[in-house]
Design an enzyme around this catalytic site. Sequence first.
Site, PDB file in Angstrom:
ATOM      1  N   CYS A 250       1.468   4.680   9.305  1.00 27.07           N
ATOM      2  CA  CYS A 250       1.052   3.275   9.300  1.00 27.07           C
ATOM      3  C   CYS A 250       2.111   2.434   8.588  1.00 27.07           C
ATOM      4  O   CYS A 250       1.878   1.275   8.244  1.00 27.07           O
ATOM      5  CB  CYS A 250      -0.313   3.110   8.657  1.00 27.07           C
ATOM      6  SG  CYS A 250      -1.145   1.591   9.174  1.00 27.07           S
TER       7      CYS A 250
ATOM      8  N   ASP B 263       0.859  -1.189   0.000  1.00 25.46           N
ATOM      9  CA  ASP B 263       0.000   0.000   0.000  1.00 25.46           C
ATOM     10  C   ASP B 263       0.892   1.235   0.000  1.00 25.46           C
ATOM     11  O   ASP B 263       2.057   1.177   0.405  1.00 25.46           O
ATOM     12  CB  ASP B 263      -0.965  -0.012   1.181  1.00 25.46           C
ATOM     13  CG  ASP B 263      -0.360  -0.597   2.442  1.00 25.46           C
ATOM     14  OD1 ASP B 263       0.882  -0.675   2.527  1.00 25.46           O
ATOM     15  OD2 ASP B 263      -1.108  -0.965   3.360  1.00 25.46           O
TER      16      ASP B 263
ATOM     17  N   HIS C 214      -0.510   4.479  13.644  1.00 22.93           N
ATOM     18  CA  HIS C 214      -1.405   5.647  13.647  1.00 22.93           C
ATOM     19  C   HIS C 214      -1.035   6.627  14.766  1.00 22.93           C
ATOM     20  O   HIS C 214      -1.852   7.469  15.130  1.00 22.93           O
ATOM     21  CB  HIS C 214      -2.888   5.243  13.758  1.00 22.93           C
ATOM     22  CG  HIS C 214      -3.374   4.464  12.561  1.00 22.93           C
ATOM     23  ND1 HIS C 214      -4.717   4.254  12.290  1.00 22.93           N
ATOM     24  CD2 HIS C 214      -2.710   3.845  11.560  1.00 22.93           C
ATOM     25  CE1 HIS C 214      -4.842   3.549  11.182  1.00 22.93           C
ATOM     26  NE2 HIS C 214      -3.626   3.282  10.721  1.00 22.93           N
TER      27      HIS C 214
ATOM     28  N   GLU D 110      -5.811   3.176   3.554  1.00 28.49           N
ATOM     29  CA  GLU D 110      -6.407   3.747   4.777  1.00 28.49           C
ATOM     30  C   GLU D 110      -7.841   4.204   4.521  1.00 28.49           C
ATOM     31  O   GLU D 110      -8.594   4.437   5.443  1.00 28.49           O
ATOM     32  CB  GLU D 110      -5.576   4.934   5.276  1.00 28.49           C
ATOM     33  CG  GLU D 110      -4.152   4.584   5.691  1.00 28.49           C
ATOM     34  CD  GLU D 110      -4.080   3.707   6.935  1.00 28.49           C
ATOM     35  OE1 GLU D 110      -5.111   3.529   7.617  1.00 28.49           O
ATOM     36  OE2 GLU D 110      -2.988   3.194   7.216  1.00 28.49           O
TER      37      GLU D 110
HETATM   38  C1  LIG Z   1      -3.556  -1.568   9.007  1.00 22.94           C
HETATM   39  C2  LIG Z   1      -4.465  -0.452   9.303  1.00 22.94           C
HETATM   40  O1  LIG Z   1      -4.246   0.297  10.238  1.00 22.94           O
HETATM   41  N1  LIG Z   1      -5.507  -0.299   8.480  1.00 22.94           N
HETATM   42  C3  LIG Z   1      -6.542   0.663   8.702  1.00 22.94           C
HETATM   43  C4  LIG Z   1      -7.650   0.488   7.685  1.00 22.94           C
HETATM   44  C5  LIG Z   1      -8.747   1.521   7.830  1.00 22.94           C
HETATM   45  C6  LIG Z   1     -10.002   1.195   7.112  1.00 22.94           C
HETATM   46  C7  LIG Z   1     -11.075   2.236   7.249  1.00 22.94           C
HETATM   47  N2  LIG Z   1     -10.648   3.585   7.000  1.00 22.94           N
HETATM   48  C8  LIG Z   1     -11.715   2.161   8.634  1.00 22.94           C
HETATM   49  O2  LIG Z   1     -11.307   2.903   9.532  1.00 22.94           O
HETATM   50  O3  LIG Z   1     -12.634   1.355   8.834  1.00 22.94           O
HETATM   51  C9  LIG Z   1      -7.115   0.511  10.117  1.00 22.94           C
HETATM   52  O4  LIG Z   1      -7.524   1.542  10.688  1.00 22.94           O
HETATM   53  O5  LIG Z   1      -7.168  -0.605  10.653  1.00 22.94           O
END
Ligand SMILES: CC(=O)N[C@@H](CCC[C@H](N)C(=O)O)C(=O)O
Length: 373
Positions: free
Chosen positions: A92, A67, A345, A126
């Site tokens: 991330c 990504d 994050h 994301e």
């Molecule tokens: C690995 C990771 O941190 N992925 C994100 C994916 C976010 C998906 C979407 N924006 C949501 O918040 O549902 C994560 O926050 O887990």
Amino acid sequence: MNHFVNIRRDLHQIPELGFKEEKTQQYLLNYLHTLPQDRMELKKWRTGIIVKIKGLNPSKTIGWRTDIDGLPITEKTDLPFSSLHEGRMHACGHDFHMSIALGVVTYFAENPINDDLVFIFQPAEEGPGGAEPLMASKELKAWMPDEIYALHIAPEHPAGTIATKQGLLFANTSELFIDFKGKGGHAAYPHETKDMVVAASYFVTQLQSIVSRNVDPLDSAVVTIGKMTAGTVQNVIADHARLEGTIRTLSPEAMRKAKARVQSLLKGIEASFECEAEIDNGSGYYQVFNDPEVTDRFIQFAKAQTDIQFIHSREAMTGEDFGFMLKEIPGMMFWLGVGSEYGLHHAKLNPDEAAIETAISFITRYFIALGHK
Ligand SMILES: CC(=O)N[C@@H](CCC[C@H](N)C(=O)O)C(=O)O
């Protein structure tokens, strides 16, 4: 310093949000064009890139996905190569993911194996999600891998470790955006208004009952509100409030239940606070489910490497749109230890760059083992 650490630092300085990764795409293209082109084909897909390295005598196509997007976070690491983009950060680890992928591409552009290799530089992980539309694209359909792999950095594990498991690895996700519309007015005349700060606050509190009272305790779920906005000034009652959050569950069934409860709790808020509420479920990601056979082979390989410590991991409530790729293609995802005091994050995330070289070398050896060198 390792060349790919420099690349990671360059990429770290230019984080961009989903489907806005123009500078990142250009940086990746500039680098890819410096590699031997005789066996390489490149395609752009929106702000992403797909790279194919033609094998010497292919019997299958092995895929690697990285990504490429950043997050709307203001970096607070004080690193000399901190983000140059105000309010944006690679918090991330996608800068790590990209530099590792470039390291592996570089090796195979110079040393092709029998099988075809496809490297996917995917935008918008994301949000709002690049994997699902990419899977449906003619660009990827023409080069669809037979098996596919990806990694994610893991700040909680030290550099030199790899962690994964068979089956479910990451949760089902659904974004959540809710707008509350009431009636504003003077702070001293609340009885003439419909105060949306109060309505949204009650709702945030009620949401807490979904995990504790609606989801089967033997299943798991998370409901998080990460952003709350309302009002204009301290002595005016807000006529509007907005909540932004996410729902995570380990089963599709728990996701259905959690979403249904959000709806019915919201109806209750509308009735109690005489307001209107509008809900938008944004994008949702399918769970990351590691193919048991592919993962078993991967784990056996990882355990046999003397420079890697393998850790059996548990499921995580993180989401990943790589789940949409694993829904269609056998494959797996793993955690790469990068030992950082601050987690994913976080504005101070500072992963250990030693993991970059370890990962490039590990993945290269694994692909050589898979690809009939
Ligand atoms: C690995 C990771 O941190 N992925 C994100 C994916 C976010 C998906 C979407 N924006 C949501 O918040 O549902 C994560 O926050 O887990």
